[in-house]
Scaffold this motif. Structure first.
Motif, PDB file in Angstrom:
ATOM      1  N   PRO A 173      -2.906   1.685  10.726  1.00 45.30           N
ATOM      2  CA  PRO A 173      -3.640   1.209   9.549  1.00 45.30           C
ATOM      3  C   PRO A 173      -4.927   0.471   9.949  1.00 45.30           C
ATOM      4  N   ALA A 209     -14.832   5.313   0.916  1.00 45.51           N
ATOM      5  CA  ALA A 209     -14.549   6.740   1.103  1.00 45.51           C
ATOM      6  C   ALA A 209     -15.700   7.590   0.571  1.00 45.51           C
ATOM      7  N   ARG A 253      -8.624  -2.312  -1.774  1.00 43.17           N
ATOM      8  CA  ARG A 253      -7.229  -2.327  -1.366  1.00 43.17           C
ATOM      9  C   ARG A 253      -6.344  -1.764  -2.479  1.00 43.17           C
ATOM     10  N   ALA A 254      -6.611  -2.180  -3.702  1.00 45.97           N
ATOM     11  CA  ALA A 254      -5.780  -1.726  -4.816  1.00 45.97           C
ATOM     12  C   ALA A 254      -5.998  -0.240  -5.112  1.00 45.97           C
ATOM     13  N   LEU A 255      -7.150   0.285  -4.723  1.00 36.97           N
ATOM     14  CA  LEU A 255      -7.461   1.681  -5.052  1.00 36.97           C
ATOM     15  C   LEU A 255      -6.801   2.650  -4.079  1.00 36.97           C
ATOM     16  N   ASP A 256      -6.989   2.457  -2.784  1.00 36.70           N
ATOM     17  CA  ASP A 256      -6.353   3.362  -1.810  1.00 36.70           C
ATOM     18  C   ASP A 256      -6.238   2.756  -0.419  1.00 36.70           C
ATOM     19  N   MET A 257      -6.187   1.428  -0.352  1.00 37.93           N
ATOM     20  CA  MET A 257      -5.851   0.690   0.874  1.00 37.93           C
ATOM     21  C   MET A 257      -6.969   0.672   1.925  1.00 37.93           C
ATOM     22  N   PHE A 258      -7.286   1.795   2.534  1.00 41.43           N
ATOM     23  CA  PHE A 258      -8.283   1.772   3.611  1.00 41.43           C
ATOM     24  C   PHE A 258      -8.686   3.196   3.946  1.00 41.43           C
ATOM     25  N   SER A 266      -9.594   6.224   6.832  1.00 43.73           N
ATOM     26  CA  SER A 266      -8.977   6.677   8.075  1.00 43.73           C
ATOM     27  C   SER A 266      -9.523   5.930   9.293  1.00 43.73           C
ATOM     28  N   THR A 267      -8.606   5.264   9.969  1.00 48.92           N
ATOM     29  CA  THR A 267      -8.906   4.540  11.196  1.00 48.92           C
ATOM     30  C   THR A 267      -9.550   5.474  12.218  1.00 48.92           C
ATOM     31  N   GLN A 309      -0.899   4.912  -2.722  1.00 50.79           N
ATOM     32  CA  GLN A 309      -1.624   3.925  -3.529  1.00 50.79           C
ATOM     33  C   GLN A 309      -2.624   4.628  -4.446  1.00 50.79           C
ATOM     34  N   GLN A 310      -3.328   5.612  -3.913  1.00 53.30           N
ATOM     35  CA  GLN A 310      -4.242   6.371  -4.772  1.00 53.30           C
ATOM     36  C   GLN A 310      -3.473   7.154  -5.837  1.00 53.30           C
ATOM     37  N   ASN A 337      -2.749   4.977  -8.692  1.00 54.02           N
ATOM     38  CA  ASN A 337      -3.959   4.799  -9.498  1.00 54.02           C
ATOM     39  C   ASN A 337      -4.242   6.014 -10.380  1.00 54.02           C
ATOM     40  N   ASP A 378      -0.177  -4.422  -8.353  1.00 50.24           N
ATOM     41  CA  ASP A 378      -1.620  -4.699  -8.386  1.00 50.24           C
ATOM     42  C   ASP A 378      -2.341  -3.712  -9.314  1.00 50.24           C
ATOM     43  N   PRO A 385      -0.535   6.767   9.641  1.00 44.96           N
ATOM     44  CA  PRO A 385      -1.280   6.085   8.563  1.00 44.96           C
ATOM     45  C   PRO A 385      -2.737   6.536   8.480  1.00 44.96           C
ATOM     46  N   ALA A 386      -3.375   6.753   9.651  1.00 47.31           N
ATOM     47  CA  ALA A 386      -4.809   7.047   9.664  1.00 47.31           C
ATOM     48  C   ALA A 386      -5.145   8.396   9.031  1.00 47.31           C
ATOM     49  N   ARG A 428      -4.506   9.195   6.055  1.00 46.60           N
ATOM     50  CA  ARG A 428      -4.841   8.926   4.649  1.00 46.60           C
ATOM     51  C   ARG A 428      -4.580  10.159   3.799  1.00 46.60           C
TER      52      ARG A 428
END
Lengths: 491, 491
Positions: free
Chosen positions: A162, A195, A358-363, A365-366, B198-199, B202, B227, B336-337, B339
């Motif tokens: 993450p 994004a 964060r509430a929309l889709d967290m993050f 891609s790392t 999470q998306q 939403n 949230d 996780p990455a 997405r």
């Protein structure tokens, strides 16, 4: 009916009437078959307006609790039974009741128009000008293959885990450095990875706007922004463009009278017109925004795709107070599949934007953030941009030449200094959507002008992407469009 | 004041009053300094309630157009001037007026609680149980390196270009095949690729819910869902859990009385309790949903992380009408990455969800979608899951053993059959947030129970992630927590 309306409540009255009636129906105080009072009568009893009661009845009817029968009144319906909870759709398929409101939901006019254009975008159709992206053949695929391999080799699981909602700190630092070179006074803490610009527009809209608010846009503008604003129930006010950009007098007037909550602007190689706002106009716009206390969301995706002459600094470079939220991405000028962009926001609003992300889709891609970071640090992006600009400049020249050769008198366009698109005005008598239908049949697509205006109506414009096609494809495609235009004009 | 209230309008009356007054102020009919009528007087003049006028005045005051002065009335303010459009914040920094409402905006209680836990998550802290992900050391980094290289070599620009909002067809076909093996009757057209669960929440919330609607969740549940719902102004109703899952009688009662618009459920290795809903309960839940015409959003991220015994089929496998929208992702059980996640929606709602996705952020990374497709087609994911399950089962056993050894009497937990987390009840006298503060100081984090409930209040629970830590780390971390618990109890 036994309930009465409490005078003091934050809940709108019609909703309190809905809740009161719903309760009485569900507990059986109002039995199935009971005739409700007329809206006039109930309005008098409760001391509210008829429209309030009518709204309440409409909501209860939509929920299947009551039914208005023409000429005889409004009646309580029996409880829904098992067998009524699926409905049969027109094609004979059973669907649950709650899905009924989505059945045959009319696709928006804008979506329909662009959809028609996009159907011409399949890989087999080599002459579509409807595309919103650059040429895939120019993307640095080999470099990214090496970089991704490096990242996964050296960082392993860390690159797959993450990331924080605000984004990878290294990438934010690279971006802050790059943005300072553009004259924007930022550090990494002001940068929020997104994004892409479409998400950035959503984040800003959901942070700054409420249904019923007003937002100012250029007319024409990017349809994705219109979708976001309209989808939220925000009223969109379009400001016409002149040769220097948004007409500043019209804007001043709207700011004065309409108290909008946000100005959305694409000052550099505007989508769809391709034009660039002058330096003076940029200064005036930022000044107006500050004086009226109305923030600006600046969309600056195309800056690096300039053909030659320097581009004026971003609006954000003229902003000394934190009035401009700046959005850009790598989807247009580098690689769409990265799905990476960024927002610059200074002041307390930034933290709220991060929470929204964060509430929309967290993050994001790392892995892709770390790969982009390495690519930016390598400096190779400048060679990529240089090459891309040279190719697109040639294609722009091909487009202008082809328009001159093939388009009939009465059509008008302006050369642009960068970006992907030409914006062509055609004689107002041309039925654009018919023309598009004919063109798609001949394997040529374009984006019809109406899709780019706040209130969709036929508009005598077409947006032609010249970036994704070879020069001979541009020549052939424009020839087809020119032929169709002449045919329509001769009718 | 010259305006009067038109009786018939869809716009709420207080807003029409706001607009009427705003217009009169902006055109100068109501000059600066004018005293407005009292709300009682204006209510009488316009034939509306006082609360309506009070709401309108409050809105105009928030916009800086009027000002209520205690004891003397409400006055029209002069137009805002240049110098009032920046304010000085408490740290001496100038910010634009429009940012004032974000200044010191109180961070939500849930965010604060989780934030405190997450501060224990840095790479140096090796004993944090607060983590929401699996062990990065288990991610198949080498395989993805090879696959990404292959995709970029063989597909080049195509893998870097745009994708449709619904997602790469190959990936959707793979997923449909996999889901049919889970007993869900779908084909690729029913699958929508998302940027994760999470998306997905939403997308579904924005499609199905309006502010003021009610939604049913398990209590406790995933804070990210809370949230989204609370952020939209949706009322959240929590249903308690028993050993088999959501208490079905409580749910039936709520469906009957509260007319919710959506049920959000995590039936398999629920977050945060780790429990799995029984088959009977699943059938009852789907039946209730259908009878009441209330759709279910099923979150099924953890299915493949079962330790041994087979897991009951998803709710979607019991759904014969299209009442269940199914969401899952690869962020928990793979990488996780990436997405990447997906929604299954059958019936007319699907197309609306796709349009929502386009408006939200266009599409998911083409490159990552194609890489995931190849990985799924290779079948290697089954070996990955098998290995991961074995590791997490051992760690779960280590967690249970450590809890037995180190936690004081009065603490209670239940072994789980899969997933990442243990849910531990502690004696109600323990001040959980103080305990967390002490624990973080000793390098151990956990997620406090209150963050998982609709109405945040201290709750005597902690969620402990056992998946991301080695067995010795679990032992040490639990020993620290046990020691702190005993110390608090002895006070």
């Amino acid at each position: 009916m036994v309930f009465s309306l409490q005078p003091e409540s934050a809940v709108p009255r019609y909703l309190r009437i809905v809740e009161g009636l719903r309760h009485e129906i569900s507990v059986g105080l109002l039995a199935a078959g009971t005739r409700l009072p007329s809206s006039r009568q109930l309005a008098r009893d409760l001391g509210v307006s008829r429209i309030t009661v009518a709204n309440a009845y409409a909501e209860l009817e939509a929920d299947g609790l009551i039914e208005a029968r023409v000429g005889s009144g409004t009646f309580v319906l029996p409880p829904r039974r098992l067998e009524v909870s699926t409905a049969t759709s027109s094609d004979g398929q059973e669907i649950p009741v709650w899905q009924e409101r989505f059945r045959g939901r009319p696709v928006g006019a804008r979506e329909r128009m662009l959809g028609q254009a996009l159907r011409s975008m399949g890989p087999k159709d080599t002459m579509s000008f409807a595309w919103g992206a650059g040429d895939m053949r120019l993307f640095p695929a080999d470099q990214f293959r090496r970089i991704l391999a490096d990242v996964l080799h050296s960082e392993r699981g860390l690159a797959l885990g993450p990331e924080s909602p605000q984004g990878f700190p290294g990438l934010r630092q690279s971006l802050a450095r790059y943005l300072r070179q553009q004259g924007i006074d930022v550090d990494a803490a002001d940068v929020l990875i997104t994004a892409g610009t479409q998400q950035a527009i959503n984040l800003v809209a959901r942070t700054l706007l409420q249904p019923g608010d007003r937002v100012v846009v250029e007319a024409p503008t990017w349809p994705g922004a219109l979708d976001v604003f309209e989808g939220m129930g925000v009223q969109v006010i379009g400001i016409p463009l002149d040769a220097e950009g948004m007409c500043i007098d019209a804007l001043a007037c709207v700011l004065e009278r309409e108290q909008p909550r946000l100005i959305f602007a694409i000052p550099t190689f505007q989508n769809p017109t391709g034009s660039a706002m002058s330096v003076t106009r940029r200064q005036e716009l930022v000044g107006l925004s500050h004086r009226h206390g109305v923030p600006i969301l600046e969309d600056d995706n195309m800056r690096e795709l300039r053909f030659g002459s320097p581009v004026p600094p971003p609006l954000a470079a003229f902003d000394r107070h934190g009035d401009v939220i700046y959005a850009a991405s790598f989807t247009k000028s580098l690689i769409p599949a990265l799905r990476l962009g960024y927002l610059i926001a200074r002041g307390p609003v930034r933290e709220v934007l991060v929470a929204q992300r964060r509430a929309l889709d967290m993050f994001s891609s790392t892995l892709l953030q770390r790969a982009l970071y390495r690519y930016l640090e390598s400096g190779d992006i400048h060679a990529h941009w240089k090459h891309t600009r040279r190719v697109y400049r040639r294609r722009h020249a091909a487009m202008i030449g082809a328009l001159q050769r093939h388009f009939p008198p009465g059509a008008a366009w302006r050369g642009v200094e960068g970006g992907f698109v030409s914006w062509v005005e055609v004689p107002a008598s041309i039925p654009i959507m018919d023309l598009l239908e004919d063109a798609v049949r001949e394997g040529v697509g374009f984006a019809p002008g109406a899709a780019f205006f706040p209130q969709p109506a036929e508009q005598p414009f077409m947006r032609l992407n010249f970036a994704a096609l070879n020069e001979w494809q541009i020549e052939e495609g424009v020839a087809v469009l020119g032929g169709l235009l002449r045919r329509h004009l001769s009718h």
